[in-house]
Structure formats: C-alpha cells, structure tokens
Write a protein that holds these residues in place. Structure first.
Motif, mmCIF file in Angstrom:
data_model
loop_
_atom_site.group_PDB
_atom_site.id
_atom_site.type_symbol
_atom_site.label_atom_id
_atom_site.label_comp_id
_atom_site.label_asym_id
_atom_site.label_seq_id
_atom_site.Cartn_x
_atom_site.Cartn_y
_atom_site.Cartn_z
ATOM 1 N N MET A 300 0.833 -1.203 0.000
ATOM 2 C CA MET A 300 0.000 0.000 0.000
ATOM 3 C C MET A 300 0.868 1.254 0.000
ATOM 4 S SD MET A 300 -1.376 -0.714 3.810
ATOM 5 C CE MET A 300 -2.436 0.710 3.897
ATOM 6 N N GLY A 301 0.269 2.332 -0.441
ATOM 7 C CA GLY A 301 0.974 3.610 -0.471
ATOM 8 C C GLY A 301 0.003 4.734 -0.211
ATOM 9 N N SER A 302 0.289 5.902 -0.765
ATOM 10 C CA SER A 302 -0.575 7.059 -0.531
ATOM 11 C C SER A 302 -1.676 7.102 -1.579
ATOM 12 C CB SER A 302 0.245 8.346 -0.609
ATOM 13 O OG SER A 302 0.818 8.482 -1.893
ATOM 14 N N SER A 303 -2.816 7.635 -1.197
ATOM 15 C CA SER A 303 -3.935 7.813 -2.124
ATOM 16 C C SER A 303 -4.151 9.309 -2.334
ATOM 17 C CB SER A 303 -5.204 7.168 -1.573
ATOM 18 O OG SER A 303 -6.300 7.430 -2.427
ATOM 19 N N THR A 304 -3.703 9.803 -3.478
ATOM 20 C CA THR A 304 -3.836 11.223 -3.779
ATOM 21 C C THR A 304 -5.299 11.638 -3.884
ATOM 22 O OG1 THR A 304 -1.744 11.136 -4.985
ATOM 23 C CG2 THR A 304 -3.160 13.034 -5.386
ATOM 24 N N SER A 305 -6.108 10.800 -4.537
ATOM 25 C CA SER A 305 -7.513 11.156 -4.752
ATOM 26 C C SER A 305 -8.283 11.220 -3.436
ATOM 27 C CB SER A 305 -8.166 10.163 -5.699
ATOM 28 O OG SER A 305 -8.120 8.851 -5.170
ATOM 29 N N ARG A 306 -8.063 10.269 -2.545
ATOM 30 C CA ARG A 306 -8.789 10.259 -1.270
ATOM 31 C C ARG A 306 -8.307 11.383 -0.353
ATOM 32 N NH1 ARG A 306 -8.832 3.686 -0.296
ATOM 33 N NH2 ARG A 306 -8.598 3.288 -2.521
ATOM 34 N N THR A 307 -7.001 11.676 -0.432
ATOM 35 C CA THR A 307 -6.482 12.795 0.351
ATOM 36 C C THR A 307 -7.120 14.102 -0.107
ATOM 37 O OG1 THR A 307 -4.368 11.636 0.606
ATOM 38 C CG2 THR A 307 -4.389 13.992 1.073
ATOM 39 N N ALA A 308 -7.243 14.267 -1.413
ATOM 40 C CA ALA A 308 -7.886 15.468 -1.949
ATOM 41 C C ALA A 308 -9.351 15.536 -1.539
ATOM 42 C CB ALA A 308 -7.767 15.487 -3.467
ATOM 43 N N ALA A 309 -10.020 14.375 -1.512
ATOM 44 C CA ALA A 309 -11.426 14.347 -1.103
ATOM 45 C C ALA A 309 -11.578 14.754 0.364
ATOM 46 C CB ALA A 309 -12.003 12.950 -1.315
ATOM 47 N N MET A 310 -10.671 14.307 1.198
ATOM 48 C CA MET A 310 -10.737 14.671 2.614
ATOM 49 C C MET A 310 -10.421 16.148 2.822
ATOM 50 S SD MET A 310 -11.748 12.108 4.375
ATOM 51 C CE MET A 310 -12.885 12.067 2.965
ATOM 52 N N ASP A 311 -9.507 16.670 2.030
ATOM 53 C CA ASP A 311 -9.200 18.097 2.123
ATOM 54 C C ASP A 311 -10.415 18.928 1.722
ATOM 55 O OD1 ASP A 311 -7.119 20.245 2.468
ATOM 56 O OD2 ASP A 311 -7.636 20.612 0.366
ATOM 57 N N SER A 312 -11.106 18.502 0.666
ATOM 58 C CA SER A 312 -12.314 19.212 0.232
ATOM 59 C C SER A 312 -13.421 19.136 1.276
ATOM 60 C CB SER A 312 -12.816 18.623 -1.089
ATOM 61 O OG SER A 312 -11.851 18.779 -2.106
ATOM 62 N N ALA A 313 -13.434 18.025 2.027
ATOM 63 C CA ALA A 313 -14.445 17.850 3.074
ATOM 64 C C ALA A 313 -14.111 18.620 4.349
ATOM 65 C CB ALA A 313 -14.611 16.371 3.402
#
Length: 552
Positions: A300-313
C-alpha cells in the motif's frame, strides 16, 4: 514528537467524523476493485483498510495523507506477481503478503538512513509516464469487465488487448448496460456534486437492480461471497529464492510510493501550515506495509484522490482514517452478505473512472508545450511500462532520470563579461549589473559545480571567450561565486585551461570564491591565496590598474 491525531479539537470533531463516513463510502468500493486488479480476493483490499490504516494514522506526521492500496500499486503488484504464481491462488496471495513485508522493511530502512531523497530521481515526467502506462493496462482489464468479456487479466498488455478484441462477440448486453449507466452517473455526478460518494451509490443501485432482476442468471458477473470476520495474523512461508525474486518489484513499489507520498504530504503540510517530517512518514509507511503483510493484504501507499477528497471535506486530522478502519471492520463482521451481489461491470466502471486521470493526458499535453525532451522521457517510460513491464519501466525511469541529470549538468549556465573598449560603457555596466571590466580583461562566471560532466564544456567556453573577444585578451577572471564544488576531473580541466591560457599569454585569476570552494581548489593544488579576489572589480583593478577618468 507530534501526538497522534494532532489538530483534533472539540470544534472540528463532528466535521472529522463526517469526513470519515465519506472516506468509508469512497474507499470500500475502490479497494474491492483494486484488489481485483492485483489478482487478489476482495478481502485483501478490505483488510488493508483496518490494521494497516490504523497503524499508519497513529504514527504519520501528515495530518491528512490517506494511506491505501491505489490503482498504480495494485497494477504493479499484479504485473510483478503474475509471472511467479497464478492469480487467485494461495501461492499468489502468499507472495503478495511477502512483497508487502519487503516494502515495509525498505521503508523503515529509508527512514532510518534518511534516504527519502532517492525518490527525487523520479521526476514528474517519469512518474507521469510510469503511472500512465500502468493506468492504461488497468483500463483495458476494466473495459473487459464492463463488457462482460473474459480475458487473461494476468497477461501482458498486448495479450489483453488481443483477448478483448477477439472476445467482443461474447459481449454481454446487460453488463454493457450496467457499466454504461454507472459511468454516466459517475461522470455527471462528479461534475454536479463532488462531495457525494457516487461510487457507493452506483454500487448500491446496480446491486439492487441485479438482485431484483436476477441478472446474474443472464450472464452478469457478480463479486460473489466475501468471507466474514476480522483479518487474522499470518506470516508468508516461502523459499528464500522467492523472497529474493520479490525484491525488485518491492523496490519499485517503495520508490513510487515514496516519491508520490512525500510530495503530497509536503504540499498539504505547507498549504495548511502544519509540520511535515519526511522520515517519520516513511517510518509510518513501513509499519503500515508490514501490518498489511501479516494480516492478509498487499502493498500500500498514498492515495492522492482520497487525500484530496478529505481536504475538500474540511478534514485536517487522521481521524477519518480511524473511522474508516472501524467502519470496515464492522462491515466485515456483520455486513459481508451485502457485498456478494455487487455486479462486476459496476466495479469495473468505478475503477475505470478512477484511473482515467492517471493516464496523464493533460500532463503529457503540458510537457509537450513546456519541454520536448521531458515529454520524450515521459513517453519512453510510458511505452516501456506498457509493453515491456512495470519493473523494466521503473529501471528505464531511473536510467532516463540519470540521462536527464547528466544532460542538464553538462550544459551549465556560463556568463561572459568583456569590455568593448569604451570606458563610459564600462561604467554603465557597473551601474546596471554591479560589475565592470576593462579592455583586455574577460570575466567568466560558471553557475554550477565544476565536475566531470561539465569541465570540458567550461574550458571550451573560456577559450571561445578569449579567441572571439573584440580586443586582445591579456587577463581572464573566473567568477566562482556560484561554484559550490570542484571534483578531480574539473580540476584537471582547470589545469589544462591554465596551461592553454599561459601559451596564449593570458593570465588567470579567481574572484568571489566561497570558502569551501577556495579550500578545495587549494587542496587540489590549483591556486594560491594571491590569485583570489573578493570581487570582480578588485580582480580587474589588480590586473589592469584603476579605470581611466571620464567626463560626465
């Protein structure tokens, strides 16, 4: 040391919990799809969301980076293990566990020895090309799933495309209808309301449709039974030869994750002004991957898309990741029956839409406009990854990185300042640039370390400046302000240049040398203190005497 869940307060608790529910809705369908890309059962993707996510969230310095298997990592796992075991077999799953553990150990070693800088060799064009190649390979598999066409998902890209084309005649109309509707909802929904978990909605609606209409009896493939229960601790038992065979792919996974993970982590830390510690983040990746390897998951590694989604939230802590871990555990304990009838075409649509941005179409277009050489680097990496394989792709990426580095190092910025014989013009140069010279004097500035890659280039530039000067040159001043180091080969270039200048009747002096550079030149036996000057102006004055007086 930063405390776990830094940034969490009573004021943002509700917002963080809500973001956690959103993350749960996003992560579960994606991880099921990513597990299939990796050639593993759905549980492997879900297990990654429990212990590994929890361990990572409690250790990492980043308050926002979300850890998880992503599309690129899943594709790399699938492509690297496909030649060692049959996808879906027990041996294959065991190799995936061992690979994750090796990745974890590599992350820990990088953290201890502070080797995160190695990821800097994976420049943007290389990452765009490498990830783009993996993404297109994934997309072919997902298109086949969306159409209901059977292909060898563990084969090479050309083989997959061949299977897809030859199998078009077996296309399932219901699968096509489900996937088309799913793609439409995902694409349109993302434009209208980005905060809505459209992937979860697509899977719920498509599952309800399949159950009510019994489409699985009409040839629509479904996920099937998912074993209930929490992940159990395990350890991969394989031969040492297999451990060694997994090292190259584990190294590739580690480097790609390091490059992407640290970049994303640093960018969000700078954006929201909280501390970022690269080595601690590498340590967290290490523990997370080892946890994945000992409880039934994969690298596993980092998830750019999910990190961006959490930032938007509005999330600014790791609490959503903890909510994700708890929610996934509850699902595995009490809700796996809800997963059995999820249609594979819908999963393919969710994963396919998710990987579309990874193709790098926009990035390649920008590279074409900005730098054709960098575009070529990315394109070569893309093609090698796609047609030869992920491991050759990462090896070619490093070779291209070194070529790119050597190309730039071999062409440093070299500035030449000489007088045209007009004293007023010399004064004008001093007023506008802070520097001046005099007839017969040439000042040359090298804006780079002098080493084996550019020593000959620099010497040639100085010779050209002497031979093409408007007036006969008697003195050359080397401005060393921007020279941070000199190696043995660079020193030999200096010595050869000095010999050539002496033969032309030209003296050589140095100005504005850094203390370290001065000491280095003296150690190499090139110069003495008498040949150093604090400024270019002092050097010119010492060589030619004061500038003549001029009328205003």
């Amino acid at each position: 040391m930063q405390r776990p869940l830094a940034g969490l307060t009573a004021k943002n608790l509700v917002r963080e919990l809500t973001a956690g529910v959103t993350l749960l809705a996003i992560a579960i369908p994606l991880n099921i799809g990513y597990a299939q890309i990796a050639g593993l059962p759905a549980t492997a993707g879900l297990y990654a969301l429990i212990v590994p996510t929890l361990v990572y969230a409690l250790v990492v310095s980043s308050r926002q980076l979300v850890v998880s298997p992503d599309a690129a990592a899943a594709a790399l796992v699938g492509s690297s293990l496909g030649g060692l075991a049959t996808a879906g077999s027990a041996d294959y799953s065991t190799l995936a566990l061992a690979q994750a553990i090796i990745c974890g150990v590599m992350f820990l070693l990088m953290s201890v020895f502070k080797l995160g800088f190695l990821a800097n060799f994976l420049s943007k064009p290389i990452l765009v090309g490498f990830v783009g190649g993996l993404a297109l390979d994934i997309l072919v598999s997902q298109i086949a799933k969306m159409l209901g066409v059977k292909i060898n998902s563990g084969g090479e890209f050309v083989e997959k495309v061949g299977d897809l084309v030859s199998g078009i005649g077996t296309l399932n109309g219901w699968s096509l209808l489900i996937s088309a509707g799913s793609v439409a909802v995902l694409m349109v929904g993302a434009r209208l309301l980005k905060a809505v978990p459209w992937a979860l909605i697509v899977l719920i609606i498509s599952t309800v449709v399949v159950v009510l209409t019994a489409l699985d009896e009409q040839g629509v493939d479904v996920l099937g039974e998912v074993p209930a229960g929490a992940p159990a601790l395990t350890w991969p038992i394989i031969d040492w030869s297999m451990w060694l065979a997994l090292i190259p792919s584990a190294m590739a996974l580690t480097l790609v994750t390091t490059a992407e993970g640290l970049l994303v982590s640093r960018s969000y830390g700078e954006k929201h002004r909280y501390p970022f510690h690269a080595n601690r983040d590498l340590f967290a990746f290490g523990l997370g991957n080892i946890a994945a390897g000992v409880q039934g998951s994969f690298a596993m590694g980092s998830s750019t898309s999910r990190t961006a989604a959490m930032d938007s939230a509005g999330s600014r802590t790791q609490l959503p990741s903890i909510v994700l871990a708890v929610g996934t555990l509850l699902l595995l304990l009490f809700g796996t029956a809800l997963l059995a009838d999820i249609p594979s075409p819908a999963i393919g649509a969710v994963v396919g839409v998710a990987v579309l941005p990874l193709l790098g179409i926009k990035e390649f277009r920008e590279l074409w406009k900005q730098d054709r050489f960098e575009f070529a680097v990315g394109a070569v990496c893309f093609l090698v990854t796609l047609f030869v394989g992920a491991i050759p792709g990462i090896l070619v990426a490093f070779v291209l990185a070194l070529i790119n580095l050597a190309k730039r190092a071999a062409n440093p910025a070299i500035d030449v300042l000489e007088s045209d014989g007009d004293p007023k013009q010399s004064l004008l140069e001093e007023a506008t640039t802070g520097e001046s010279t005099a007839p017969g004097v040439v000042v040359v500035r090298l804006a780079a370390p002098l080493f084996f890659a550019n020593g000959a280039v620099f010497a040639s530039a100085v010779k050209k400046a002497v031979t093409e000067a408007s007036d006969p040159v008697h003195h050359v001043v080397i401005d060393l302000e921007a020279v941070t180091d000199v190696d043995v080969t660079g020193a030999e270039a200096f010595a050869s240049l000095e010999e050539w200048l002496a033969g032309e009747g030209v003296s050589l002096a140095f100005s504005r040398a850094r203390p370290r550079t001065r000491a280095r030149l003296q150690k190499l036996g090139l110069v003495t203190d008498q040949r150093f000057f604090d400024t270019n102006r002092a050097a010119v004055t010492a060589l030619t005497g004061p500038a003549p007086a001029t009328d205003d």
